[in-house]
Write an enzyme that holds these catalytic residues in place. Structure first.
Site, PDB file in Angstrom:
ATOM      1  N   VAL A 124     -11.426 -11.272   2.634  1.00 46.52           N
ATOM      2  CA  VAL A 124     -12.877 -11.479   2.567  1.00 46.52           C
ATOM      3  C   VAL A 124     -13.248 -12.570   1.560  1.00 46.52           C
ATOM      4  O   VAL A 124     -14.384 -13.024   1.534  1.00 46.52           O
ATOM      5  CB  VAL A 124     -13.642 -10.169   2.249  1.00 46.52           C
ATOM      6  CG1 VAL A 124     -13.594  -9.229   3.437  1.00 46.52           C
ATOM      7  CG2 VAL A 124     -13.101  -9.490   1.005  1.00 46.52           C
ATOM      8  N   ASP A 147      -0.593   4.175   0.952  1.00 46.68           N
ATOM      9  CA  ASP A 147      -1.382   5.132   1.735  1.00 46.68           C
ATOM     10  C   ASP A 147      -0.742   5.569   3.048  1.00 46.68           C
ATOM     11  O   ASP A 147      -1.239   6.491   3.717  1.00 46.68           O
ATOM     12  CB  ASP A 147      -2.796   4.575   1.999  1.00 46.68           C
ATOM     13  CG  ASP A 147      -2.780   3.205   2.693  1.00 46.68           C
ATOM     14  OD1 ASP A 147      -1.886   2.943   3.513  1.00 46.68           O
ATOM     15  OD2 ASP A 147      -3.692   2.404   2.399  1.00 46.68           O
ATOM     16  N   CYS A 157       9.828  21.178 -10.876  1.00 44.13           N
ATOM     17  CA  CYS A 157      10.947  21.397  -9.954  1.00 44.13           C
ATOM     18  C   CYS A 157      11.649  22.704 -10.337  1.00 44.13           C
ATOM     19  O   CYS A 157      11.470  23.209 -11.447  1.00 44.13           O
ATOM     20  CB  CYS A 157      11.901  20.209 -10.128  1.00 44.13           C
ATOM     21  SG  CYS A 157      13.395  20.271  -9.160  1.00 44.13           S
ATOM     22  N   HIS A 171       5.789  -0.441  -2.659  1.00 49.72           N
ATOM     23  CA  HIS A 171       5.327   0.303  -3.840  1.00 49.72           C
ATOM     24  C   HIS A 171       5.385   1.815  -3.663  1.00 49.72           C
ATOM     25  O   HIS A 171       4.774   2.550  -4.441  1.00 49.72           O
ATOM     26  CB  HIS A 171       3.899  -0.148  -4.216  1.00 49.72           C
ATOM     27  CG  HIS A 171       3.849  -1.565  -4.719  1.00 49.72           C
ATOM     28  ND1 HIS A 171       2.697  -2.303  -4.794  1.00 49.72           N
ATOM     29  CD2 HIS A 171       4.840  -2.368  -5.185  1.00 49.72           C
ATOM     30  CE1 HIS A 171       2.972  -3.515  -5.276  1.00 49.72           C
ATOM     31  NE2 HIS A 171       4.263  -3.583  -5.514  1.00 49.72           N
ATOM     32  N   ASN A 212       0.822  -1.215   0.000  1.00 48.29           N
ATOM     33  CA  ASN A 212       0.000   0.000   0.000  1.00 48.29           C
ATOM     34  C   ASN A 212       0.853   1.261   0.000  1.00 48.29           C
ATOM     35  O   ASN A 212       1.912   1.304   0.620  1.00 48.29           O
ATOM     36  CB  ASN A 212      -0.930   0.002   1.213  1.00 48.29           C
ATOM     37  CG  ASN A 212      -1.860  -1.192   1.187  1.00 48.29           C
ATOM     38  OD1 ASN A 212      -2.010  -1.828   0.146  1.00 48.29           O
ATOM     39  ND2 ASN A 212      -2.465  -1.500   2.311  1.00 48.29           N
TER      40      ASN A 212
HETATM   41  P1  OAD Z   1      -6.181  -5.861  -4.763  1.00 50.29           P
HETATM   42  O1  OAD Z   1      -7.223  -4.823  -5.014  1.00 50.29           O
HETATM   43  O2  OAD Z   1      -5.691  -6.639  -5.927  1.00 50.29           O
HETATM   44  O3  OAD Z   1      -6.725  -6.902  -3.713  1.00 50.29           O
HETATM   45  C1  OAD Z   1      -7.378  -6.501  -2.528  1.00 50.29           C
HETATM   46  C2  OAD Z   1      -7.736  -7.732  -1.739  1.00 50.29           C
HETATM   47  O4  OAD Z   1      -8.286  -7.327  -0.511  1.00 50.29           O
HETATM   48  C3  OAD Z   1      -8.762  -8.644  -2.413  1.00 50.29           C
HETATM   49  O5  OAD Z   1      -8.275  -9.980  -2.398  1.00 50.29           O
HETATM   50  C4  OAD Z   1     -10.004  -8.490  -1.532  1.00 50.29           C
HETATM   51  O6  OAD Z   1     -10.756  -9.693  -1.450  1.00 50.29           O
HETATM   52  C5  OAD Z   1      -9.386  -8.139  -0.193  1.00 50.29           C
HETATM   53  N1  OAD Z   1     -10.222  -7.371   0.752  1.00 50.29           N
HETATM   54  C6  OAD Z   1     -11.102  -6.383   0.466  1.00 50.29           C
HETATM   55  N2  OAD Z   1     -11.612  -5.854   1.603  1.00 50.29           N
HETATM   56  C7  OAD Z   1     -11.029  -6.524   2.635  1.00 50.29           C
HETATM   57  C8  OAD Z   1     -11.116  -6.444   4.064  1.00 50.29           C
HETATM   58  N3  OAD Z   1     -11.902  -5.568   4.690  1.00 50.29           N
HETATM   59  N4  OAD Z   1     -10.363  -7.302   4.811  1.00 50.29           N
HETATM   60  C9  OAD Z   1      -9.546  -8.218   4.202  1.00 50.29           C
HETATM   61  N5  OAD Z   1      -9.419  -8.334   2.868  1.00 50.29           N
HETATM   62  C10 OAD Z   1     -10.142  -7.505   2.096  1.00 50.29           C
HETATM   63  O7  OAD Z   1      -5.003  -5.122  -3.988  1.00 50.29           O
HETATM   64  P2  OAD Z   1      -3.464  -5.567  -3.832  1.00 50.29           P
HETATM   65  O8  OAD Z   1      -3.339  -7.041  -3.739  1.00 50.29           O
HETATM   66  O9  OAD Z   1      -2.912  -4.764  -2.731  1.00 50.29           O
HETATM   67  O10 OAD Z   1       0.221  -1.493  -7.144  1.00 50.29           O
HETATM   68  O11 OAD Z   1      -2.857  -5.069  -5.206  1.00 50.29           O
HETATM   69  C11 OAD Z   1      -1.476  -5.148  -5.422  1.00 50.29           C
HETATM   70  C12 OAD Z   1      -0.987  -3.964  -6.216  1.00 50.29           C
HETATM   71  O12 OAD Z   1      -1.774  -3.814  -7.408  1.00 50.29           O
HETATM   72  C13 OAD Z   1      -1.135  -2.623  -5.512  1.00 50.29           C
HETATM   73  O13 OAD Z   1      -0.092  -2.361  -4.591  1.00 50.29           O
HETATM   74  C14 OAD Z   1      -1.125  -1.654  -6.669  1.00 50.29           C
HETATM   75  C15 OAD Z   1      -1.971  -2.398  -7.652  1.00 50.29           C
HETATM   76  O14 OAD Z   1      -1.723  -2.126  -8.987  1.00 50.29           O
HETATM   77  C16 OAD Z   1       0.799  -0.253  -7.180  1.00 50.29           C
HETATM   78  O15 OAD Z   1       0.219   0.752  -6.844  1.00 50.29           O
HETATM   79  C17 OAD Z   1       2.183  -0.244  -7.690  1.00 50.29           C
END
Ligand code: OAD
Length: 242
Positions: A212, A104, A146, A119, A102
């Site tokens: 989830v 954030d 810049c 990231h 993340n």
């Molecule tokens: P994803 O959006 O691919 O996956 C989010 C996951 O969180 C999913 O598997 C959901 O089921 C789960 N989820 C949603 N709400 C939840 C909750 N309350 N508790 C637990 N799980 C929950 O996000 P990432 O895997 O983080 O890259 O994606 C990886 C990367 O893809 C990110 O870092 C970003 C993106 O492109 C960059 O910004 C470089």
């Protein structure tokens, strides 16, 4: 669920070093949209048009505006009970690492000590020419420049870019040193980040997933919680304090 929490607590009682590997799902309960899934960002927008250096050079104002918009959302959000439970874990184990995909900054804002942001971080920006960092930039729709004249970009790892070396090294060591690795709120489809899950498995680490829904790595896990991380993590930490 109570039984699963108790069994997990029994495993954690003998653990000393823990790693939390997190993705967008852990921040969903703070109000930050995830990337994939029905409401995901990449369902509505094309990643290749916004999250790559080529996209930035093609249309810097558009990419800048998009990140300004996301920065504004993130700035209004606060860490949720899952981020806070991970901070609490520092009182229970000798070392707690957080490897996050993340951008954030919520783990750091919550107060976690050892956070490796694979990231980048949406709050940081730098000049593409002279690499000067800018932390306070206006949320303008036009990309700022810049003093050297170079365009300023967010310090986020875009598709096709290398991950920061220091974070990679720290993450690798964290997984290596850990007894238990939690995999929380990630679809685990973005590499090289997702490799840490496979590395943990190869090293024989105890793996616990909180998501989830089922993911492509659920079958590697020793325990799977199909629930919101903001619900389960505080319960796990509480069961250890008793
Ligand atoms: P994803 O959006 O691919 O996956 C989010 C996951 O969180 C999913 O598997 C959901 O089921 C789960 N989820 C949603 N709400 C939840 C909750 N309350 N508790 C637990 N799980 C929950 O996000 P990432 O895997 O983080 O890259 O994606 C990886 C990367 O893809 C990110 O870092 C970003 C993106 O492109 C960059 O910004 C470089």
């Amino acid at each position: 669920m109570k039984d699963l929490i108790q069994k997990t607590a029994n495993v954690l009682k003998t653990a000393k070093v823990i790693t939390f590997f997190t993705g967008a799902g852990i921040s969903a309960e703070s109000g930050i949209p995830t990337f994939r899934g029905d409401d995901g960002i990449w369902k509505k927008l094309k990643a290749e048009e916004l999250a790559s250096f080529d996209a930035f050079m093609r249309n810097p104002d558009l990419v800048w505006e998009w990140y300004s918009y996301r920065r504004q959302i993130i700035n209004k959000c606060i860490p949720n009970s899952a981020h806070k439970a991970i901070v609490e874990a520092e009182k229970l184990f000798s070392k707690v690492h957080v490897i996050t995909q993340n951008v954030d900054g919520l783990h750091i804002r919550a107060g976690s000590s050892n956070v490796y942001e694979l990231h980048g971080n949406i709050e940081r920006n730098y000049c593409i020419k002279c690499k000067t960092f800018y932390n306070d930039v206006s949320d303008s729709v036009k990309v700022p420049k810049c003093t050297c004249g170079g365009l300023i970009r967010p310090d986020i790892v875009w598709f096709g870019e290398m991950l920061p070396e220091k974070e990679l090294e720290a993450s690798e060591k964290a997984v290596y040193d850990s007894d238990v690795v939690f995999v929380i709120g990630t679809s685990a489809v973005v590499y090289p980040a997702a490799n840490y899950i496979y590395m943990a498995k190869r090293l024989g680490k105890y793996l616990i997933e909180i998501n989830v829904e089922q993911t492509s790595v659920s079958n590697l896990m020793d325990k799977v919680f199909t629930e919101k991380s903001g619900v389960i993590l505080p319960q796990i930490m509480k069961s250890l304090q008793r």
